[in-house]
Each structure stands twice: as structure tokens, then as C-alpha cells.
Enzyme design. Structure first.
Site, PDB file in Angstrom:
ATOM      1  N   GLU A 319      24.457  -4.398  -0.727  1.00  0.00           N
ATOM      2  CA  GLU A 319      24.112  -5.809  -0.940  1.00  0.00           C
ATOM      3  C   GLU A 319      24.930  -6.782  -0.098  1.00  0.00           C
ATOM      4  O   GLU A 319      25.293  -7.852  -0.560  1.00  0.00           O
ATOM      5  CB  GLU A 319      24.278  -6.159  -2.426  1.00  0.00           C
ATOM      6  CG  GLU A 319      23.326  -5.399  -3.316  1.00  0.00           C
ATOM      7  CD  GLU A 319      23.485  -5.749  -4.784  1.00  0.00           C
ATOM      8  OE1 GLU A 319      22.447  -5.819  -5.459  1.00  0.00           O
ATOM      9  OE2 GLU A 319      24.619  -5.941  -5.260  1.00  0.00           O
TER      10      GLU A 319
HETATM   11  C1  ACM Z   1      23.900  -1.623  -6.481  1.00  0.00           C
HETATM   12  O1  ACM Z   1      23.223  -1.608  -7.522  1.00  0.00           O
HETATM   13  N1  ACM Z   1      24.150  -2.775  -5.878  1.00  0.00           N
HETATM   14  C2  ACM Z   1      24.407  -0.409  -5.889  1.00  0.00           C
END
Ligand code: ACM
Length: 683
Positions: A319
Site C-alpha cells: 500500500e
Molecule cells: C495489507 O492488507 N495491506 C497487506
């Protein structure tokens, strides 16, 4: 060995499903279901002289675990065993455990075992003591009662896991989880044969690793909540005692707020950072063009590598949207100068540099699937998490990784924090037979890992967010692929759930504690009736925009008393189906509906005493209104009567409204009542 009356059934089952008897066919209450079970005739009767002998070449952990087994068996049977400690060979012992070699707590270690119970003696054989420990958990689940005596059924089990990586990730960054949570989580993991605990130690909301090199992090980025070195040593030793590996995760370069609060100069934006209190994906990101970032990580990783002996080290990598990279002219110039066209390329540059640091400390890289780029060495493990898993086939990053030559672990589909029912996670298979992979590619799928992200979870509630559902996923990762009967899974899960409580888990007791707190009273019966038919809002919907709650919100609310599997509602909905197909009397449904239709007037006075419960007033009213409709529908169905004009559409409207959430939970018995109303459509 096989009972005569059973032979026909076994042959029949073998033709259909291969050489297995599923738990359903054996009638046993095991979870996970062993690979192969042969049922015999008769029983082994336990008495207080039951004793255990250890033979062969084993690690000392086996003596501890066998003693712990004996104590747990004594707790279950109240036989007051005369043997207090298991320490080695004991002539004449009824349970003989024999082991070929000491096990190592590492990936791919042999965890197989064979268990033979006959009327006089029990033999547990394994290659390693870790296999024997898995077998002891099976044996403990087999204890039963017959003719007033504690018994083990006569049988033979040959068992080994389908996958080597059977993990659970705990996010101890968003909400810190103290040692007692970790201890009891490890006990429960061992009970269902899980073998990897992954600790997500760093995120925007907190830093939990006891760094010596960077005291500023502990001072500024922990809210005073982090593990000590002794804590981590103890947790690793406790896990190893149970044959469980512990993997650390330091999530970089995104999710970096906690690091940047202490060291803003390592960030990609010239600003001051404050510890994040909300949930979501945030911009603070390490600056991959700054050599000081690598010096910092080198020092930090050397400390982490020293504490955690496992060769795998998780670097996160998820992310990172790179917004602060886009805004930084020097970073943009660096990218141009180094032919890095995209943020992903820049992250790859970063990953390759930190991968070299990890190599220096003898570690293999593991990371979320964003780290998979052509430059990433094939020794890395790709942790697959992205995809639309509701379709249950979207394991694209898992398959891509396996095809590209990486070993890989599936978490997509195993996010327990999303509060989906156990059945949904249970049916997610990392490597189903129909999967389009070669044998070599398939062998790279190491297994799976459940994720418990802790934005909405605190130590008081984490057990009910993990258990018993985690046991269903543990079965998926251990048992043969063919073991997929959801009804039988739920039957066994309710039994395992009680066994987990005996281990000290609070997943059952926390509900009533929350309800008593909310009601300010011991009188919580009407609240229990209601909470048993609701589930918390699912996915990320409970926490609107990630801002309804902060880290410090009181997570002992109505929704925290609700669990992901509203069993009472599920059974009611199934009962409606059976009633409509003539397999159940109306009276059974009426008893349930009467209770619900009268419940709201009992809930109201409790709400009046507790402002925190005002959020469930319409929810409670909706249960009673829906139940009244169900009663009317059954009355009409039973009498063969015709509903008055507009009754069906008005009822459907009420039921539709009752699907709205209340107290961040949703009623789960609406679909059963809607089926009753549908039966009257068009009359
Ligand atoms: C995640 O759920 N950002 C690995």
C-alpha cells in the site's frame, strides 16, 4: 482393524473420495480432520494410572508438551492422574510416544505422526517431536465418554499436513497486544496445528519492537506500549515449545508514520509527523533516495534479526501509493537519473537494497505481493493479499508468484478482521485441484496465513475476532482438500470452541462481560437474545471512511459483543428451509419467533439505563417486528389462509428496513423470515 459394519461404508467412501474417512463419516469431532482414519472396535478406558513414556531421539520440548498434555487431559477427565511429570522412558506406560529425531522449528519440518489406539495401549509415532506434539493435540480431541467412563475410541490415524505454512498474522501495531494475548493465542494455534505466528510490529499507529539503537522510537512512537527483548525471547521460546515459528514484520517503505515521528529526516516530505490515530492508507513514506534510510534500516534489521531466529523476515511493502514521492522534486530527479519510470520501480530499487541488508544477516525476504518485480530474487516469499476474494477464485497474485518461480503464501480470503462467517474463509483453498498450474508451480504454494488487522480490535476482544473461526482455516491448511462439508465444519467448530475456552481463550466469555458493562447489570438475557442474531458490519463498512473510530475509541461497544457467525440466526434460516420442505414442525419456529417478538419490550428498559445502548433501539425493535411478521406468515401457511391485500409487500418493506444496521451490526435472521413471507406471494 475396521469394524465389519463399517467396511461397506468405507469401501463406498473410498470409491467416492479416495482413501479418507472425513470427520463426518467417522463421527469424530476432530479439527483439523486427519489425512487418514481407520475406525476400530472397542475403546481404551482411561483411569488414574494412565501414564506416558517417551522413547527415541527427541528434543526436550516433547517432555514438556507431554506433561502439558497430561495436565490438560486430567482437567478434562478429573481422574487425578498419579503421573505428574513425563520425563522419559517409563516401562508399562499406556501411551508410548516414539520419535526418530529432534525436530527443528523451521519451514518444511516433518510434522507427520501415526496414532494407534487399541483397547490396552496407545502408540504415537513420529519422525520428529513436533509431529508427536501435533499427534498429542489430536489425541486430546479424541477423549470421550462411554458408559460413564472416560475413553479413547479404538482407531488408527495416519496424519500429515497438506501445507507447510499455516500461519496467523497479528497486527500488534494498530492496537498493542500484551503478552497474555500472545501466550493464549499460541496455545490455541497449537491446538489446531497452526505453525507460524507473524507479528506485524510497525505501522502508522505504533512501533512495538524494543530497539536499543533508536530509543527515540520507543519514546515517541509507542504510546508506552512495546515489547521488551525479554518479552520477545519468551514469546519465541513459548512458540518453539509448541513447534510454532515466529516471523517479524517491519513494514517499509510505506506505513511509516511511526518511524517518521521519531526520524522525520528519513521521510519523503519535509514536514513534522504525528502518530496516526485513524485507519486507512496514509502517505508518510521513507525516502529511498536517502542513504541514511538504509543506514537506519541496517541497524534496525540487525537488531530484529538478532531477536528472531527464523530465516524469514517480512518487510511489508504494501500500500505505498508514493504520493510523497510524487511531490518531492529531488526524488523525481533521482528517478530520472536512474531510469526509474514508476513509483513501483523506485520501490523495487528500495527493496533490492534492503534485501541485500537482510542477506547480510542471513535472512530471506518475505513481503506483501507488491514486492514482486522481475528484479526480486527468487529466494523471496511473496505474501499474496490483493484481489477480490469474494469471488473465492481471485488468487491472481498467488498464482502469478508461483508461475514466476517464487514460493508464496495466501492471505487473500483469510482476513478474519473483515468479520465474514467461518464458512466463507473455510472454502478458500490456496491450491484447489482445478487450479491451472504445473506440478512445480503448485509446489511453490507453501500455504496460507490468516490476518488479524487490529484497527478495531483490542486485547479484550481479539479472541472473539480470531476464534473459533481461525480453527476452520487451520483445517483448510492442514486437512485434505476434499474435507469441505460446511455443515460438518460448523458442528465440529462449536465443539472445538469449547475446548479453546478450556485453554484459557476468552472468545466466549468476553461477550457477556461486554453486555454486562453496557447494561450496567447482571440482567442481560434480552441483550443476549438480540446479540445472538446479529453480526458486526462486514468488510471495512463498520468504520466509515476509517474515521468513525480512532485508536483510543472504546471498543467494548455493542458491535464488539457481536461475532462474525450468528449461529442462532444461521440455524433459524436453515430451519425455515426445512420447515418449508416439510421436514420440521411449525412449533419449533414459533418458539423462536415468540421469543424474538417479545424481546424488544424487555430490551427497552435496559436501553433506558444505558445511553451507550441507545444505538440499538431500532435494531431491537426490528427483530421483534420481523419476528411478528414471521409468526403471521406461519399462521397463514399452517391454516392455508390467504394474506390480506398488500400484506406481502408491506411485510417485505418492513424486512427490508430491518436489514439496516443498528449499533454497527446487522440482523441475520431476516432472510429466513423473508422466505416465510415469499411462500405467501401470489396467493
Ligand atoms: C495489507 O492488507 N495491506 C497487506
Amino acid at each position: 482393524m475396521i469394524k465389519k459394519s463399517f467396511q461397506f461404508q468405507l469401501v463406498f467412501v473410498c470409491i467416492l473420495f479416495g482413501p479418507y474417512l472425513s470427520a463426518q463419516e467417522t463421527g469424530l469431532d476432530l479439527m483439523p480432520v486427519p489425512k487418514q482414519v481407520e475406525i476400530g472396535e472397542g475403546q481404551f478406558v482411561l483411569n488414574k494410572d494412565f501414564s506416558i513414556s517417551l522413547t527415541g531421539n527427541y528434543h526436550q520440548r516433547l517432555a514438556h508438551e507431554a506433561t502439558r498434555f497430561l495436565r490438560r487431559l486430567d482437567q478434562k477427565t478429573a481422574l487425578f492422574f498419579t503421573q505428574h511429570k513425563v520425563s522419559g522412558e517409563l516401562p508399562g506406560a499406556e501411551l508410548v510416544i516414539s520419535v526418530e529425531r529432534p525436530g527443528e522449528v523451521r519451514l518444511h519440518e516433518d510434522e507427520s505422526y501415526q496414532l494407534r489406539i487399541d483397547a490396552e495401549s496407545i502408540e504415537l509415532k513420529a519422525q520428529t517431536d513436533i509431529g508427536a506434539i501435533r499427534g498429542l493435540e489430536t489425541l486430546l480431541q479424541l477423549v470421550g465418554v462411554s458408559n460413564g467412563q472416560n475413553i479413547f475410541p479404538v482407531l488408527t490415524i495416519h496424519d500429515s499436513p497438506r501445507f507447510h505454512w499455516r500461519g496467523l498474522m497479528l497486527d500488534v501495531a494498530r492496537h498493542f497486544m500484551p503478552m497474555d494475548v500472545l501466550y493464549r493465542t499460541l496455545d490455541a494455534m497449537a491446538a489446531v496445528k497452526l505453525n507460524v505466528l507473524h507479528l506485524h510490529l510497525v505501522d502508522d499507529q505504533g512501533f512495538r519492537f524494543p530497539t536499543k539503537a533508536f530509543p527515540e522510537l520507543l519514546e515517541l512512537s509507542t504510546d508506552g506500549q512495546y515489547y521488551t527483548r525479554e518479552d520477545l525471547d519468551e514469546i519465541i521460546a513459548y512458540a518453539h515449545q509448541r513447534g510454532i515459528r515466529v516471523i517479524p514484520e517491519i513494514d517499509v517503505p510505506g506505513h511509516a508514520t511511526a518511524i517518521l515521528v521519531a526520524f522525520p529526516e528519513l521521510g519523503s516530505k519535509d514536514t513534522t509527523y504525528t502518530l496516526e490515530r485513524f485507519s486507512g492508507i496514509f502517505d508518510p513514506t521513507l525516502d529511498p533516495t536517502n542513504d541514511a534510510v538504509y543506514d537506519f534500516l541496517d541497524e534496525l534489521f540487525s537488531e530484529v534479526a538478532e531477536v528472531f531466529p527464523d530465516p524469514y523476515f517480512h518487510i511489508g511493502g504494501d500500500e505505498n501509493l508514493g504520493r510523497h514521492w510524487n511531490e518531492n522534486e529531488e526524488i523525481q530527479a533521482f528517478m530520472k537519473a536512474n531510469n526509474l519510470a514508476t513509483n513501483h520501480d523506485l520501490q523495487t530499487y528500495f527493496n533490492i537494497r534492503i534485501q541485500k541488508i537482510l542477506n547480510k544477516y542471513g535472512k530471506h525476504t518475505m513481503g506483501w505481493d507488491e514486492i514482486m518485480t522481475p528484479e526480486m530474487p527468487k529466494s523471496a516469499i511473496i505474501h499474496s493479499w490483493r484481489g477480490n476474494w469474494e469471488g473465492m477464485v481471485a488468487k491472481q497474485t498467488l498464482y502469478d508468484a508461483a508461475r514466476a518461480g517464487y514460493e508464496t503464501v495466501l492471505s487473500n480470503g483469510y482476513y478474519l478482521d473483515l468479520m465474514m462467517p467461518a464458512s466463507q474463509h473455510y472454502l478458500v483453498d490456496p491450491a484447489p485441484a482445478e487450479m491451472d498450474l504445473t506440478e512445480a508451480e503448485r509446489s511453490r504454494i507453501l500455504g496460507g496465513e490468516m490476518c488479524m488487522w487490529s484497527e478495531l480490535v483490542i486485547p479484550e476482544t481479539i479472541d472473539s475476532r480470531l476464534w473459533p473461526r481461525a480453527a476452520a482455516v487451520a483445517e483448510r491448511l492442514w486437512s485434505p482438500e476434499e474435507i469441505r462439508d460446511v455443515q460438518d465444519m460448523y458442528r465440529r467448530l462449536s465443539i472445538i470452541s469449547l475446548q479453546l475456552e478450556q485453554l484459557g481463550l476468552k472468545h466466549i466469555s468476553s461477550r457477556n462481560a461486554i453486555l454486562r458493562k453496557l447494561a450496567k447489570s447482571r440482567e442481560i438475557e434480552p441483550l443476549k437474545v438480540l446479540v445472538e442474531v446479529v453480526e458486526p458490519m462486514k468488510g471495512y463498512t463498520r468504520n466509515t471512511n476509517g474515521t468513525l473510530y480512532t485508536t483510543f475509541s472504546p471498543f467494548m461497544l455493542w458491535a464488539d459483543a457481536a461475532t462474525a457467525d450468528a449461529t442462532v440466526a444461521r440455524v433459524f434460516n436453515e430451519d425455515v428451509g426445512r420447515y418449508l420442505s416439510g421436514k420440521l414442525e411449525a412449533s419449533q419456529l414459533r418458539t423462536q419467533l415468540d421469543l424474538w417478538s417479545n424481546n424488544h419490550k424487555k430490551v427497552l428498559p435496559i436501553i433506558k439505563r444505558s445511553p451507550a445502548l441507545s444505538e440499538i433501539e431500532s435494531l431491537s425493535e426490528n427483530l421483534s417486528r420481523a419476528a411478528a411478521i414471521g409468526l403471521e406468515a406461519i399462521g397463514l401457511i399452517e391454516s392455508g389462509g390467504k394474506p390480506s391485500s398488500g400484506w406481502v409487500s408491506r411485510s417485505q418493506q418492513v424486512l427490508e428496513e430491518a436489514r439496516e444496521n443498528g449499533g454497527r451490526t446487522e440482523l441475520q435472521m431476516i432472510s429466513g423470515i423473508a422466505m416465510l413471507v415469499d411462500e405467501l406471494k401470489g396467493l
